[in-house]
Structure formats: C-alpha cells, structure tokens
Write a protein that holds these residues in place. Sequence first.
Motif, PDB file in Angstrom:
ATOM      1  N   GLY A 148       0.797  -1.211   0.000  1.00 44.69           N
ATOM      2  CA  GLY A 148       0.000   0.000   0.000  1.00 44.69           C
ATOM      3  C   GLY A 148       0.833   1.266   0.000  1.00 44.69           C
ATOM      4  O   GLY A 148       2.002   1.272   0.397  1.00 44.69           O
ATOM      5  N   VAL A 149       0.223   2.341  -0.471  1.00 43.60           N
ATOM      6  CA  VAL A 149       0.823   3.680  -0.462  1.00 43.60           C
ATOM      7  C   VAL A 149      -0.226   4.651   0.052  1.00 43.60           C
ATOM      8  O   VAL A 149      -1.376   4.603  -0.373  1.00 43.60           O
ATOM      9  CB  VAL A 149       1.261   4.115  -1.882  1.00 43.60           C
ATOM     10  N   ARG A 150       0.155   5.529   0.955  1.00 46.25           N
ATOM     11  CA  ARG A 150      -0.787   6.536   1.451  1.00 46.25           C
ATOM     12  C   ARG A 150      -0.067   7.869   1.615  1.00 46.25           C
ATOM     13  O   ARG A 150       1.103   7.928   2.000  1.00 46.25           O
ATOM     14  CB  ARG A 150      -1.437   6.097   2.763  1.00 46.25           C
ATOM     15  N   ALA A 151      -0.785   8.919   1.300  1.00 49.15           N
ATOM     16  CA  ALA A 151      -0.233  10.265   1.395  1.00 49.15           C
ATOM     17  C   ALA A 151      -0.227  10.738   2.838  1.00 49.15           C
ATOM     18  O   ALA A 151      -1.078  10.331   3.654  1.00 49.15           O
ATOM     19  CB  ALA A 151      -1.035  11.228   0.530  1.00 49.15           C
ATOM     20  N   GLY A 152       0.721  11.622   3.162  1.00 48.78           N
ATOM     21  CA  GLY A 152       0.755  12.249   4.471  1.00 48.78           C
ATOM     22  C   GLY A 152      -0.078  13.517   4.495  1.00 48.78           C
ATOM     23  O   GLY A 152      -0.845  13.799   3.572  1.00 48.78           O
ATOM     24  N   ASP A 153       0.086  14.292   5.546  1.00 47.94           N
ATOM     25  CA  ASP A 153      -0.696  15.513   5.696  1.00 47.94           C
ATOM     26  C   ASP A 153      -0.182  16.651   4.824  1.00 47.94           C
ATOM     27  O   ASP A 153      -0.949  17.557   4.481  1.00 47.94           O
ATOM     28  CB  ASP A 153      -0.690  15.965   7.167  1.00 47.94           C
ATOM     29  N   ARG A 154       1.088  16.625   4.456  1.00 42.86           N
ATOM     30  CA  ARG A 154       1.690  17.699   3.675  1.00 42.86           C
ATOM     31  C   ARG A 154       2.086  17.191   2.299  1.00 42.86           C
ATOM     32  O   ARG A 154       2.334  16.000   2.111  1.00 42.86           O
ATOM     33  CB  ARG A 154       2.930  18.247   4.398  1.00 42.86           C
ATOM     34  N   PRO A 155       2.140  18.087   1.304  1.00 46.52           N
ATOM     35  CA  PRO A 155       2.543  17.674  -0.036  1.00 46.52           C
ATOM     36  C   PRO A 155       3.913  16.994  -0.018  1.00 46.52           C
ATOM     37  O   PRO A 155       4.856  17.495   0.590  1.00 46.52           O
ATOM     38  CB  PRO A 155       2.592  18.986  -0.816  1.00 46.52           C
ATOM     39  N   GLY A 156       3.998  15.852  -0.687  1.00 44.95           N
ATOM     40  CA  GLY A 156       5.261  15.132  -0.765  1.00 44.95           C
ATOM     41  C   GLY A 156       5.474  14.118   0.342  1.00 44.95           C
ATOM     42  O   GLY A 156       6.392  13.293   0.250  1.00 44.95           O
ATOM     43  N   GLU A 157       4.643  14.130   1.385  1.00 41.30           N
ATOM     44  CA  GLU A 157       4.762  13.128   2.434  1.00 41.30           C
ATOM     45  C   GLU A 157       4.090  11.832   1.984  1.00 41.30           C
ATOM     46  O   GLU A 157       3.010  11.857   1.379  1.00 41.30           O
ATOM     47  CB  GLU A 157       4.135  13.616   3.738  1.00 41.30           C
ATOM     48  N   VAL A 158       4.707  10.702   2.290  1.00 40.26           N
ATOM     49  CA  VAL A 158       4.173   9.413   1.844  1.00 40.26           C
ATOM     50  C   VAL A 158       4.613   8.321   2.821  1.00 40.26           C
ATOM     51  O   VAL A 158       5.686   8.399   3.423  1.00 40.26           O
ATOM     52  CB  VAL A 158       4.670   9.086   0.409  1.00 40.26           C
ATOM     53  N   ARG A 159       3.764   7.340   2.981  1.00 41.42           N
ATOM     54  CA  ARG A 159       4.104   6.134   3.730  1.00 41.42           C
ATOM     55  C   ARG A 159       3.835   4.936   2.838  1.00 41.42           C
ATOM     56  O   ARG A 159       2.840   4.901   2.112  1.00 41.42           O
ATOM     57  CB  ARG A 159       3.286   6.024   5.014  1.00 41.42           C
ATOM     58  N   ILE A 160       4.734   3.958   2.887  1.00 38.33           N
ATOM     59  CA  ILE A 160       4.669   2.787   2.022  1.00 38.33           C
ATOM     60  C   ILE A 160       4.640   1.523   2.872  1.00 38.33           C
ATOM     61  O   ILE A 160       5.422   1.392   3.818  1.00 38.33           O
ATOM     62  CB  ILE A 160       5.870   2.756   1.058  1.00 38.33           C
ATOM     63  N   GLY A 161       3.743   0.595   2.526  1.00 33.88           N
ATOM     64  CA  GLY A 161       3.677  -0.673   3.227  1.00 33.88           C
ATOM     65  C   GLY A 161       2.349  -0.848   3.943  1.00 33.88           C
ATOM     66  O   GLY A 161       1.507   0.061   3.946  1.00 33.88           O
ATOM     67  N   PRO A 162       2.172  -2.014   4.561  1.00 33.14           N
ATOM     68  CA  PRO A 162       3.107  -3.155   4.562  1.00 33.14           C
ATOM     69  C   PRO A 162       3.273  -3.763   3.185  1.00 33.14           C
ATOM     70  O   PRO A 162       2.424  -3.591   2.318  1.00 33.14           O
ATOM     71  CB  PRO A 162       2.445  -4.137   5.534  1.00 33.14           C
ATOM     72  N   LEU A 163       4.401  -4.469   2.993  1.00 36.58           N
ATOM     73  CA  LEU A 163       4.728  -5.061   1.713  1.00 36.58           C
ATOM     74  C   LEU A 163       4.635  -6.585   1.786  1.00 36.58           C
ATOM     75  O   LEU A 163       4.913  -7.187   2.825  1.00 36.58           O
ATOM     76  CB  LEU A 163       6.155  -4.682   1.286  1.00 36.58           C
ATOM     77  N   MET A 164       4.259  -7.183   0.669  1.00 36.45           N
ATOM     78  CA  MET A 164       4.280  -8.629   0.513  1.00 36.45           C
ATOM     79  C   MET A 164       5.101  -8.951  -0.734  1.00 36.45           C
ATOM     80  O   MET A 164       5.163  -8.147  -1.665  1.00 36.45           O
ATOM     81  CB  MET A 164       2.857  -9.185   0.376  1.00 36.45           C
ATOM     82  N   LYS A 165       5.769 -10.137  -0.736  1.00 38.24           N
ATOM     83  CA  LYS A 165       6.596 -10.497  -1.884  1.00 38.24           C
ATOM     84  C   LYS A 165       6.528 -11.993  -2.129  1.00 38.24           C
ATOM     85  O   LYS A 165       6.125 -12.774  -1.260  1.00 38.24           O
ATOM     86  CB  LYS A 165       8.048 -10.062  -1.679  1.00 38.24           C
ATOM     87  N   THR A 166       6.930 -12.368  -3.344  1.00 34.28           N
ATOM     88  CA  THR A 166       7.042 -13.780  -3.671  1.00 34.28           C
ATOM     89  C   THR A 166       8.279 -14.351  -2.984  1.00 34.28           C
ATOM     90  O   THR A 166       9.084 -13.609  -2.403  1.00 34.28           O
ATOM     91  CB  THR A 166       7.122 -13.975  -5.189  1.00 34.28           C
ATOM     92  N   THR A 167       8.451 -15.650  -3.048  1.00 34.60           N
ATOM     93  CA  THR A 167       9.513 -16.304  -2.262  1.00 34.60           C
ATOM     94  C   THR A 167      10.435 -17.155  -3.130  1.00 34.60           C
ATOM     95  O   THR A 167      10.878 -18.226  -2.733  1.00 34.60           O
ATOM     96  CB  THR A 167       8.901 -17.165  -1.150  1.00 34.60           C
ATOM     97  N   THR A 168      10.750 -16.672  -4.322  1.00 34.97           N
ATOM     98  CA  THR A 168      11.702 -17.369  -5.189  1.00 34.97           C
ATOM     99  C   THR A 168      13.099 -17.318  -4.566  1.00 34.97           C
ATOM    100  O   THR A 168      13.514 -16.292  -4.015  1.00 34.97           O
ATOM    101  CB  THR A 168      11.742 -16.691  -6.568  1.00 34.97           C
ATOM    102  N   ALA A 169      13.829 -18.430  -4.645  1.00 32.46           N
ATOM    103  CA  ALA A 169      15.210 -18.443  -4.165  1.00 32.46           C
ATOM    104  C   ALA A 169      16.066 -17.572  -5.077  1.00 32.46           C
ATOM    105  O   ALA A 169      15.950 -17.642  -6.305  1.00 32.46           O
ATOM    106  CB  ALA A 169      15.750 -19.869  -4.149  1.00 32.46           C
ATOM    107  N   CYS A 170      16.934 -16.751  -4.482  1.00 36.96           N
ATOM    108  CA  CYS A 170      17.723 -15.777  -5.239  1.00 36.96           C
ATOM    109  C   CYS A 170      19.211 -16.014  -5.024  1.00 36.96           C
ATOM    110  O   CYS A 170      19.628 -16.595  -4.014  1.00 36.96           O
ATOM    111  CB  CYS A 170      17.373 -14.357  -4.803  1.00 36.96           C
ATOM    112  N   ALA A 171      20.008 -15.546  -5.965  1.00 36.65           N
ATOM    113  CA  ALA A 171      21.456 -15.527  -5.766  1.00 36.65           C
ATOM    114  C   ALA A 171      21.786 -14.620  -4.582  1.00 36.65           C
ATOM    115  O   ALA A 171      21.006 -13.733  -4.214  1.00 36.65           O
ATOM    116  CB  ALA A 171      22.150 -15.033  -7.030  1.00 36.65           C
TER     117      ALA A 171
END
Length: 205
Positions: free
Chosen positions: A136-159
């Motif tokens: 998710g993404v949500r704006a803050g009270d002032r222009p340019g303020e932002v909060r991101i998350g919570p985040l979910m991701k896939t679980t592929t094995a990576c290098a």
Amino acid sequence: ATTGGSGSFYHLAVMARRDGGLVQRALAPLGDRVQVRRAAALAGGFELEVVEAGPGDAACCPGQRVLRRWALAGKTLRELPPAPLGRLGTDALGGITWQLQALASGLPLPPGNGVVVTFSADEVSGTAGCNSFFGGVRAGDRPGEVRIGPLMKTTTACADYADALEATFLARLVDVERFTFLGTRLALSYRNGQAFDLLLFSQLE
C-alpha cells in the motif's frame, strides 16, 4: 544554481552543437526549488511538468503541480500560459516505471540491478531484484509526504547478491517518509538513524 541564501534557482537551458562542442542557445528561469517530474521536447518548443510553490506553500516544500511550456524562437524561449495540474499527491508517482539507481547517497547501483517500481495512487508494486512485491501507499498531511507498506513479496530463491539487495531495498522502502523529483529522477527520503538518505530512481524508457 544556488545563491548565498537557502534558495536553489533552476533554469531551462537549450544547448546546440558547435565546432564539436556544446554552446548555450537559450535560457529561461524555472524558479526557486522547482522540481521537474517530466520533460519533453515538442515541435518548436519544450514542455515540463513541475512541482512549484503554490498559495500558502513554504519555499522549502512546494506542493503545486503545473504543466509549463515554452516556444523556442531563435535564441529566445517564450513561456506560454501554464496549466495547473492540482496539488502534489501520491498520484504524481504513477504513470512511470522507476528503475533504482542508488540505495543511498554515494552508493550507486549498476543499471541492470533488476529493481523496478511502479505506483498508483494507493499501491506500489515491482521487482526487488529477484522477487516481485506489492503493498500500500498513502499520502501524508503535507505535499510530498508518503508512507509505504506493509509489503508482501514472492519467495523465489535468489542468488546471494540479489537476495542482499532485495532485503536492503525493501527495508528502506518501508522507512520512506517523503518523495521529491530531482531533474526527472525520483528521490524517496527514508530515515537512516538520526538523519535521512535517498533511494534514487530514474525513469525507465
């Protein structure tokens, strides 16, 4: 360009090739602490989507989105009437795919690092170097303020390298508190201890 005070005054410069080098053909002022979200060359001129100070905005924190255009005639840039686009919000992040350039100041990454991000008004998604993620993404009270998350991701094995990059990037992404545009690049400011640092992105063609 900067002055002796706290202002940073920017200009639109048109350059031309001459004798194997570049020379300035025309120059137009943009203003103090103006942010450029998007730039385009048009037939006979130029177009910039900018963020500038609107009514009631402090000089430090512009919050008005404006489409500005210039007609080029010889060595003169003539600015046409601007078109207001509304207040700065999280929707300004959308419509562009962003490629990660740096995890922090002085820590550039190779262009093929695999981290790309897209935004809508209320969601972020992309690839964190190996796995896909969204949240998710949500704006803050002032222009340019932002909060991101919570985040979910896939679980592929990576290098190992991709796994470390992914973990660092996602941890910093959820700590982001503000966004700005730096010469068509996106800067997401996150808290790093007692200070702030930047996740820096370029626009993916």
